[in-house]
Write a protein that holds these residues in place. Structure first.
Motif, short mmCIF file in Angstrom:
data_model
loop_
_atom_site.label_atom_id
_atom_site.label_comp_id
_atom_site.label_asym_id
_atom_site.label_seq_id
_atom_site.Cartn_x
_atom_site.Cartn_y
_atom_site.Cartn_z
N PHE A 244 50.65 68.52 53.50
CA PHE A 244 51.62 68.49 52.80
C PHE A 244 52.81 69.03 53.16
N ALA A 245 52.04 70.06 52.07
CA ALA A 245 53.18 71.65 52.30
C ALA A 245 53.05 72.35 54.17
N ALA B 76 56.19 69.68 55.36
CA ALA B 76 56.96 70.41 54.93
C ALA B 76 58.16 71.65 55.51
N SER C 136 59.91 69.13 58.36
CA SER C 136 60.10 67.53 58.49
C SER C 136 60.70 67.59 57.45
N ARG C 137 61.30 66.38 57.16
CA ARG C 137 61.65 66.00 55.90
C ARG C 137 60.99 64.31 55.41
N GLN C 138 60.71 62.97 56.33
CA GLN C 138 60.12 62.06 56.58
C GLN C 138 59.10 62.06 55.08
N TRP C 139 59.66 62.09 54.39
CA TRP C 139 58.48 62.02 52.82
C TRP C 139 57.49 61.34 52.68
N MET D 242 55.07 61.89 55.75
CA MET D 242 54.62 63.17 55.36
C MET D 242 53.14 62.99 53.80
N SER E 211 49.21 63.15 54.72
CA SER E 211 48.59 64.03 54.35
C SER E 211 47.57 63.89 53.89
#
Lengths: 330, 167, 504
Positions: free
Chosen positions: B119-120, B123, B127-130, B133, B137
């Motif tokens: 995830f980190a 980021a 990438s900002r599509q939480w 993501m 992950s």
């Protein structure tokens, strides 16, 4: 906020399915750490592991961890938690010999035994078209007349076969040069092609091609070992009294777990290994590898292993004697 | 601004030469301080563990010396393109995350540490599509765990919580 | 010979054998392609399962893993510039540039076809010359192995291309790194700094994955297209890639022969053969083929050689009972468990089993071609992944794959540290492959030189007294002269900066 709750949920789910305290032991793969690389010892351990895995209902994998005469495997095992998921494959070299040589600071009583596994006998062999001698006594006579000329291999330096062979040579006052080889078959090959004069041979290598090497001396007084090497003469039949008997001149292993492993888990493992070692199929497979399955359970551990330790301790100076004698010859 | 500093091949060449010199120095230091007192730096091939590494280290030293001469002589002839230092920020952050992951792997265990690491890094890549993501992950870390643990019987690090999934 | 194969056919011809071989190949390709795990680990992990079958079927399964694993590393080398196994380190030179030019599927197709054909060629050598090749290999002693290691080291000159000095530096550093661990002769630890984890030296897998993977991921990260879906039109590889390989038949034949012969020498192995074959192919190539920039011939050479090595390694394994490499040592173990004793007696008494093993080996190579080509689209899909997904996944895979080899967190730190070494070296224009060659050849060189000196009482005459050794010595001297002349010619041609500076 949303993110955190999802993560916390995942963690919770994880703990729920794998909380070690809640579930019945064993619930996941157990590892057995073998102090050797790819070779016959790995196969023997895999046979036992596979049979135990069937008993326990979880996979049991063998991790081949060579290095520093077996010390690396023991250290690796000792660094894992005492939770019954790590078995140390206690071969004689790291378990008894290395502490005697002061290379390791543990004692065999620092481990909890499960069950004895297997032993394998060694012999001394030379090439079949050798003309300088035809028996072990003749080779020793040749060696006494030509100090420092004989070249042999015990596989690795300072290993168990080296100790036993040095002890034999010492009792005949023969000075010979050990040439280390990582792979025993490679050493045997160089004996066949005349580069080395003799080498240690194990039963498996002997059986693969019995015609290729002449077995001059079986390094065990036990009749079964003599039979495994086609009835070649054994240390029981030579003039010198070496003061070694039983398991002392042989390779063997005893499966162990770390001290502090919960007693119920030890019992589970002991039961599984006991069953595996009594399985005729397992025994037959081990025997085909040239190894002998051992029957002792944990109750015999201290008695048997301390006996070996006492015998090996008395021989510990043989390698030093060889080194000094070689330097004097040169 | 540090970010506008330029680094290039020339700088890296000096770093590499220094790395090799450190290696050579370590070999000589170990031979002098560890092998020699143990008697492993004298005698014939049976007892002398230092002769061969010493020989190779000398060869390496010679080669590095030659390389340094070349670097000095060819100064200027090399068309130095160079990169602005801030181009390396992202790789540096991600290597840092990966290093942190390796450091925590033994303590936290694979199952706790892996998904956050993935995830980190995503980021850090921008990438900002939480939602996606998180899905990736968890999916990737558990998917790989399944393959290794249940198909290959590999025991992944359990960490202090002893987290291992009995597939 | 024909009887042997005919007898063996009865043991091979069954649906279950074919299924086992197919399953073995899929597993092999996967463990090979994933960074870290390789054919050896694949065989060790699946041996307990294999020995529940009769000998020839069990061998079919394990040999298929061996064959698939020897080829699988090429896939990650081509797609990611990370050799999945050290065996594929030489495939990267041309495989990766080829993929960059949009020919990834062709490159993988060529790698698989070359592996299959090279492997089958190795099998033919195995079937036709097993006894005589085994006898030849048995004559190799310590002096010969020492000289062979030097032959292998000359490959550094070829693979470091325009930066020979830097290649030699990386190679010498590799030789030094290989001295870490337990010294075979004094049985004492050397350069371990008191760390028991180092008592068997650095794990070669950790070195290779670290050197290549971290530097490659970092260089991907400097791009601006991390979030974009790659606009790559990836053509389906066809069975026609076999023709691309067959067109290069002199290269194929030569590389496979090198592979099979090196394989037949116990302890030498596929890394040496693939680098040597690559170096030779490059030397024979015309300049317009542009080796190192995506030449098909480069992939053909290294991949046919490392798979032919698998066939070659079975020669001493079956004919003498001496394992050709670590993977075949485990195969011997499996055979022994099943009650089959490899060695001359096996040929005399159980020729059906020998014939059966020959046949499953050939079957595995033929099937590799089919299974490999069918699986390629799956692998090539990797190139369609957005880098934001690809990079963390590859890093995680490198971590688990390296961990799985020795179940050791320490190995992960080794990988990480070599990641930095790789970064610095790559940025400084150093080729990375010579370091791998050095680490692999180091023990072979040191131990056999010391063994030779011990046998000859410190005299160097042992290297010239023995005919094979003297021949190898002559070949080495000739090779070194060639390399020197080659370098001088380029120097005098006024391209000095090129030779000394090289390219990244």
């Amino acid at each position: 906020m949303k993110l955190r709750s999802i993560f916390a949920g995942a963690l919770l789910a994880l703990t729920a399915i794998s909380g070690p305290a809640l579930a019945e032991y064993p619930e996941r793969t157990i590892e057995s750490i073998l102090p050797a690389g790819a070779g016959p010892a790995l196969s023997v351990s895999q046979i036992i592991a596979e049979a135990m895995s069937k008993e326990l209902g979880v996979p049991l994998t063998v991790l081949a961890t060579p290095g520093a005469g077996g010390i690396k495997a023991f250290q690796t095992g000792l660094n894992k938690p005492a939770d019954g998921y790590t078995i140390i494959d206690g071969y004689v070299a790291p378990l008894v010999l290395q502490p005697i040589l002061k290379k390791a600071d543990w004692n065999f009583e620092d481990f909890i035994p499960l069950h004895a596994a297997a032993s394998n006998a060694f012999a001394i062999g030379w090439r079949t078209d050798e003309t300088r001698w035809s028996s072990f006594e003749e080779m020793m006579a040749w060696g006494r007349e030509n100090p420092g000329k004989l070249r042999y291999s015990s596989g690795q330096r300072n290993n168990l076969p080296h100790l036993v062979m040095a002890r034999v040579l010492q009792s005949y006052q023969v000075v010979a040069q050990n040439v280390p080889y990582k792979s025993p078959p490679a050493a045997n090959n160089d004996v066949k092609s005349g580069i080395l004069d003799f080498a240690f041979v194990n039963v498996g290598n002997y059986k693969q091609d019995p015609e290729a090497l002449k077995i001059g001396l079986v390094l065990s007084e036990q009749p079964a070992a003599k039979a495994a090497f086609g009835g070649a003469p054994s240390i029981a039949e030579i003039d010198a009294d070496l003061g070694i008997s039983g398991l002392a001149p042989m390779g063997w292993d005893w499966w162990l777990v770390k001290k502090d492993t919960p007693a119920d888990r030890v019992e589970t493992l002991r039961a599984a290994m006991g069953k595996a070692m009594n399985d005729p199929d397992v025994r037959a497979k081990i025997e085909r590898m040239g190894f002998v399955p051992l029957d002792w359970d944990h109750t015999n551990y201290v008695e048997i292993v301390s006996g070996v330790r006492d015998q090996l301790s008395t021989m510990a100076d043989a390698i030093k004697w060889e080194e000094d004698a070689l330097k004097a010859v040169k | 601004m540090i970010g506008s500093l330029k680094v290039g091949r020339r700088f890296a060449e000096w770093c590499a030469a220094a790395l090799m010199l450190v290696l050579v120095a370590l070999v000589f230091q170990q031979i002098r301080d560890v092998l020699a007192p143990a008697g492993m730096a004298e005698g014939g091939p049976y007892d002398n563990a230092a002769a061969y590494p010493r020989g190779v280290a000398m060869v390496l030293l010679g080669l590095v010396a030659l390389q340094i001469v070349v670097q000095l002589v060819s100064r200027g002839s090399l068309n130095e393109r160079g990169f602005r230092l801030d181009r390396f920020t992202r790789p540096a952050v991600i290597i840092l995350i990966f290093g942190l992951y390796l450091g925590l792997l033994g303590t936290l265990g694979y199952h706790v540490a892996s998904a956050p690491m993935l995830f980190a890094i995503m980021a850090a890549c921008g990438s900002r599509q939480w939602g996606q993501m998180i899905a990736f992950s968890l999916g990737i870390s558990f998917g790989l765990a399944w393959f290794f643990e249940s198909q290959l019987d590999v025991v992944l690090p359990g960490g202090i919580f002893n987290l291992n999934i009995p597939w | 010979m024909f009887d042997m194969l005919l007898n063996g056919l009865g043991l091979v011809a069954s649906l279950s054998t074919v299924i086992l071989v197919g399953a073995g190949l899929v597993i092999g390709l996967l463990v090979g392609a994933l960074p870290g795990l390789g054919p050896l680990m694949g065989i060790i992990l699946l041996l307990p399962y294999a020995i529940t079958f009769p000998p020839v079927q069990a061998m079919g399964f394990l040999i298929a893993i061996y064959v698939g694993g020897s080829c699988g590393g090429a896939i990650s080398a081509i797609l990611l510039r990370i050799p999945g196994t050290p065996l594929a380190a030489a495939t990267l030179f041309d495989g990766y540039p080829m993929a960059q030019k949009g020919r990834a599927a062709d490159a993988i197709g060529i790698a698989i076809s070359a592996s299959a054909i090279g492997g089958a060629f190795g099998g033919l050598i195995l079937i036709l010359f097993s006894p005589s090749l085994a006898a030849f290999a048995a004559g190799f002693g310590p002096p010969e192995y020492a000289l062979l290691a030097i032959t292998g080291l000359t490959a550094i000159a070829a693979v470091s291309d325009q930066s020979m000095l830097k290649g030699l530096i990386a190679g010498a550093a590799g030789l030094l790194l290989a001295t870490i661990g337990t010294d075979e002769f004094t049985a004492a630890e050397r350069f371990t700094f008191g760390l028991f984890e180092l008592s068997n030296g650095f794990n070669i897998v950790a070195i290779v994955v670290g050197l290549f993977a971290i530097s490659e991921m970092s260089s991907l990260l400097t791009g601006d297209d991390l979030l974009k879906r790659p606009e790559l039109s990836v053509a389906r590889p066809g069975f026609r890639s076999a023709f691309l390989v067959l067109k290069r038949w002199p290269n194929l034949l030569r590389s496979s022969t090198i592979g099979a012969c090196v394989g037949a020498l116990p302890g030498a192995g596929g890394v040496i053969s693939s680098f040597t074959a690559y170096a030779v192919a490059k030397t024979f190539a015309k300049p317009e083929e542009r080796y190192g920039e995506g030449a098909e011939g480069g992939i053909v050479a290294s991949e046919s050689a490392n798979n032919a090595t698998a066939g070659g390694a079975l020669v001493p394994t079956l004919a003498l009972g001496i394992p050709g490499d670590a993977a075949t040592a485990v195969l011997i173990g499996a055979l022994l468990i099943l009650g089959v004793f490899p060695g001359p007696t096996l040929f005399a008494q159980h020729s059906d089993i020998v014939g059966g093993i020959f046949l499953v080996y050939m079957l595995a190579n033929v099937a590799l071609f089919v299974v490999g080509i069918l699986m390629t689209p799956l692998f090539v899909y990797v190139l369609r992944l957005r880098k934001v997904i690809l990079i963390p996944t590859v890093l995680l895979l490198c971590a688990i794959g390296t961990f799985a080899v020795g179940s050791s967190i320490f190995d992960l730190w080794v990988m990480f540290a070599f990641g930095f070494v790789g970064l610095i070296l790559r940025a400084g224009g150093y080729p990375l492959a010579p370091m791998v060659i050095g680490v692999i050849l180091g023990p072979l060189l040191e131990n056999n030189v010391r063994r030779s000196l011990l046998l000859s009482n410190d005299g160097l005459q042992i290297f010239i007294e023995r005919p094979v050794s003297a021949t190898l010595l002559f070949i080495n001297v000739a090779l070194l002269i060639c390399v020197a002349v080659f370098a001088l010619r380029r120097l005098t041609a006024g391209r000095k900066p090129d030779i000394l500076q090289g390219s990244a």
